[in-house]
Design a protein around this motif. Structure first.
Motif, short mmCIF file in Angstrom:
data_model
loop_
_atom_site.label_atom_id
_atom_site.label_comp_id
_atom_site.label_asym_id
_atom_site.label_seq_id
_atom_site.Cartn_x
_atom_site.Cartn_y
_atom_site.Cartn_z
N ASN A 1 -8.07 -13.03 -16.76
CA ASN A 1 -9.39 -12.41 -16.74
C ASN A 1 -9.32 -11.08 -16.00
N PHE A 2 -10.32 -10.24 -16.24
CA PHE A 2 -10.35 -8.93 -15.61
C PHE A 2 -11.73 -8.67 -15.03
N ILE A 3 -11.77 -8.24 -13.77
CA ILE A 3 -13.00 -7.77 -13.15
C ILE A 3 -12.71 -6.43 -12.52
N ASP A 4 -13.53 -5.44 -12.82
CA ASP A 4 -13.32 -4.12 -12.25
C ASP A 4 -13.30 -4.20 -10.72
N PRO A 5 -12.34 -3.54 -10.07
CA PRO A 5 -12.27 -3.58 -8.60
C PRO A 5 -13.55 -3.13 -7.91
N ASP A 6 -14.31 -2.23 -8.55
CA ASP A 6 -15.56 -1.78 -7.94
C ASP A 6 -16.58 -2.91 -7.85
N VAL A 7 -16.55 -3.83 -8.82
CA VAL A 7 -17.44 -4.99 -8.79
C VAL A 7 -17.07 -5.88 -7.61
N LEU A 8 -15.78 -6.07 -7.39
CA LEU A 8 -15.33 -6.89 -6.26
C LEU A 8 -15.65 -6.22 -4.93
N ARG A 9 -15.51 -4.90 -4.87
CA ARG A 9 -15.86 -4.19 -3.63
C ARG A 9 -17.36 -4.33 -3.34
N TYR A 10 -18.15 -4.33 -4.40
CA TYR A 10 -19.59 -4.52 -4.24
C TYR A 10 -19.88 -5.87 -3.59
N LEU A 11 -19.16 -6.90 -4.04
CA LEU A 11 -19.33 -8.23 -3.45
C LEU A 11 -18.92 -8.22 -1.98
N LEU A 12 -17.77 -7.64 -1.68
CA LEU A 12 -17.25 -7.68 -0.31
C LEU A 12 -18.16 -6.94 0.66
N LYS A 13 -18.80 -5.90 0.22
CA LYS A 13 -19.74 -5.20 1.09
C LYS A 13 -20.92 -6.10 1.46
N ARG A 14 -21.28 -6.99 0.53
CA ARG A 14 -22.40 -7.91 0.80
C ARG A 14 -22.03 -8.97 1.83
N LEU A 15 -20.73 -9.20 2.02
CA LEU A 15 -20.32 -10.21 2.99
C LEU A 15 -20.56 -9.76 4.42
N GLN A 16 -20.67 -8.44 4.63
CA GLN A 16 -21.00 -7.88 5.94
C GLN A 16 -20.09 -8.41 7.05
N GLY A 17 -18.80 -8.43 6.78
CA GLY A 17 -17.84 -8.79 7.82
C GLY A 17 -17.68 -10.27 8.08
N ARG A 18 -18.34 -11.14 7.33
CA ARG A 18 -18.20 -12.58 7.55
C ARG A 18 -16.79 -13.03 7.17
N ARG A 19 -16.32 -14.10 7.79
CA ARG A 19 -14.97 -14.60 7.55
C ARG A 19 -14.99 -16.06 7.13
N LEU A 20 -14.04 -16.43 6.28
CA LEU A 20 -13.85 -17.84 5.95
C LEU A 20 -13.20 -18.56 7.11
N THR A 21 -13.48 -19.85 7.23
CA THR A 21 -12.77 -20.66 8.21
C THR A 21 -11.35 -20.91 7.70
N PRO A 22 -10.43 -21.30 8.56
CA PRO A 22 -9.06 -21.59 8.09
C PRO A 22 -9.02 -22.64 6.98
N ARG A 23 -9.84 -23.68 7.09
CA ARG A 23 -9.85 -24.73 6.07
C ARG A 23 -10.39 -24.18 4.74
N GLN A 24 -11.46 -23.39 4.81
CA GLN A 24 -12.02 -22.79 3.62
C GLN A 24 -11.01 -21.87 2.95
N GLU A 25 -10.31 -21.10 3.77
CA GLU A 25 -9.34 -20.17 3.22
C GLU A 25 -8.17 -20.92 2.57
N GLU A 26 -7.73 -22.00 3.18
CA GLU A 26 -6.66 -22.79 2.59
C GLU A 26 -7.08 -23.34 1.24
N CYS A 27 -8.30 -23.84 1.17
CA CYS A 27 -8.80 -24.39 -0.08
C CYS A 27 -8.92 -23.29 -1.15
N ALA A 28 -9.44 -22.14 -0.76
CA ALA A 28 -9.59 -21.03 -1.71
C ALA A 28 -8.23 -20.56 -2.24
N ALA A 29 -7.24 -20.53 -1.37
CA ALA A 29 -5.90 -20.11 -1.79
C ALA A 29 -5.33 -21.07 -2.83
N LEU A 30 -5.58 -22.36 -2.66
CA LEU A 30 -5.08 -23.35 -3.61
C LEU A 30 -5.83 -23.28 -4.94
#
Length: 262
Positions: free
Chosen positions: A162-191
């Motif tokens: 699949n393809f998503i324009d990088p600008d669309v993803l940057r738009y999402l990341l700006k909305r996160l406003q610096g929030r971070r995943l927990t280590p467990r959440q990040e492990e799950c997302a990576a899998l």
């Protein structure tokens, strides 16, 4: 509606846009992309449906049109590219369809990759896989040029991803406003990004029942938290949400490593 013979190894491309100037410009870019061959340029959704149906009948070796790419404008008069794209997949389930538009919208991304749309009434005898298919790409019109089109074709046709324009993803990341995943959440997302199922993730993360079998309950909770974190709406079982989650997580990793890029 010019129809051209394609060279070997080139990907046949159909462009649908009801604005002649845009249609001509995109068609020219397709013609300048060495990996692509412009097959047709159309202004009306009905023409696209008729053409795909005709091509399916002519393609004895690949009637589902594997290896073909369709570029659709989001806005097509009284209809839209999303509706047309799903109609085309009912005719040819292996087509790869990319929507392009002017604006970056995470809500639109969710609609493009959404899977749970019902099959149309006039498609009862067609391949039922189409009723469970999302579209394959979200491009931005302003970025359309030969190199960009080659990236799209490589992602969605060659790699069957699949393809998503990088600008669309940057738009999402700006909305996160610096929030971070927990280590467990990040492990799950990576899998999830590796394509693992919930059962496989449970085993990898050590969520087990007494007899050593996978306990998917904690994984389902983590997945729900990830959808909430990345603002991915939709039906719980929709596989299109997992596509978006994988894309969002990979973008998040790059942003976390170098937030100055945003």
């Amino acid at each position: 509606m010019p129809v051209m013979k394609r060279m070997p190894e080139q990907i046949p491309v159909i462009v649908v846009d009801d604005t002649p100037v845009k249609l001509r410009g995109i068609a020219e870019f397709v013609g300048e992309t060495s990996t692509l061959q412009l097959y047709a340029q159309l202004t009306k959704p009905a023409e696209a449906m008729k053409l795909i149906e005709t091509i399916c009948q002519e393609q004895a070796q690949s009637p589902t049109l594997a290896g073909w790419l369709v570029l659709l404008d989001l806005h097509l008069g009284s209809t839209n590219g999303l509706e047309l794209g799903r109609g085309l997949l009912e005719l040819a389930p292996d087509l790869r369809i990319v929507i392009y538009t002017q604006d970056a919208s995470w809500t639109l991304a969710a609609e493009i990759f959404r899977h749970e749309y019902p099959q149309r009434r006039n498609a009862q005898k067609r391949d039922k896989r189409a009723s469970a298919a999302g579209l394959h790409g979200y491009a931005l019109f302003a970025n359309l040029e030969p190199r960009y089109l080659d990236q799209i074709a490589t992602a969605v046709v060659v790699r069957r991803g699949n393809f998503i324009d990088p600008d669309v993803l940057r738009y999402l990341l700006k909305r996160l406003q610096g929030r971070r995943l927990t280590p467990r959440q990040e492990e799950c997302a990576a899998l999830i990004a590796q394509g693992l199922s919930n059962d496989e993730i449970a085993l990898r993360m050590g969520f087990l029942h007494g007899r050593g079998k996978a306990n998917v309950g904690p994984v389902e909770n983590l997945v729900s938290e990830l959808y909430l974190f990345f603002a991915i709406a939709g039906a719980p079982a929709d596989p299109g949400r997992r596509v978006l989650l994988s894309q969002a997580y990979e973008a998040y990793i790059g942003w976390r490593q170098d937030p100055a890029e945003l």
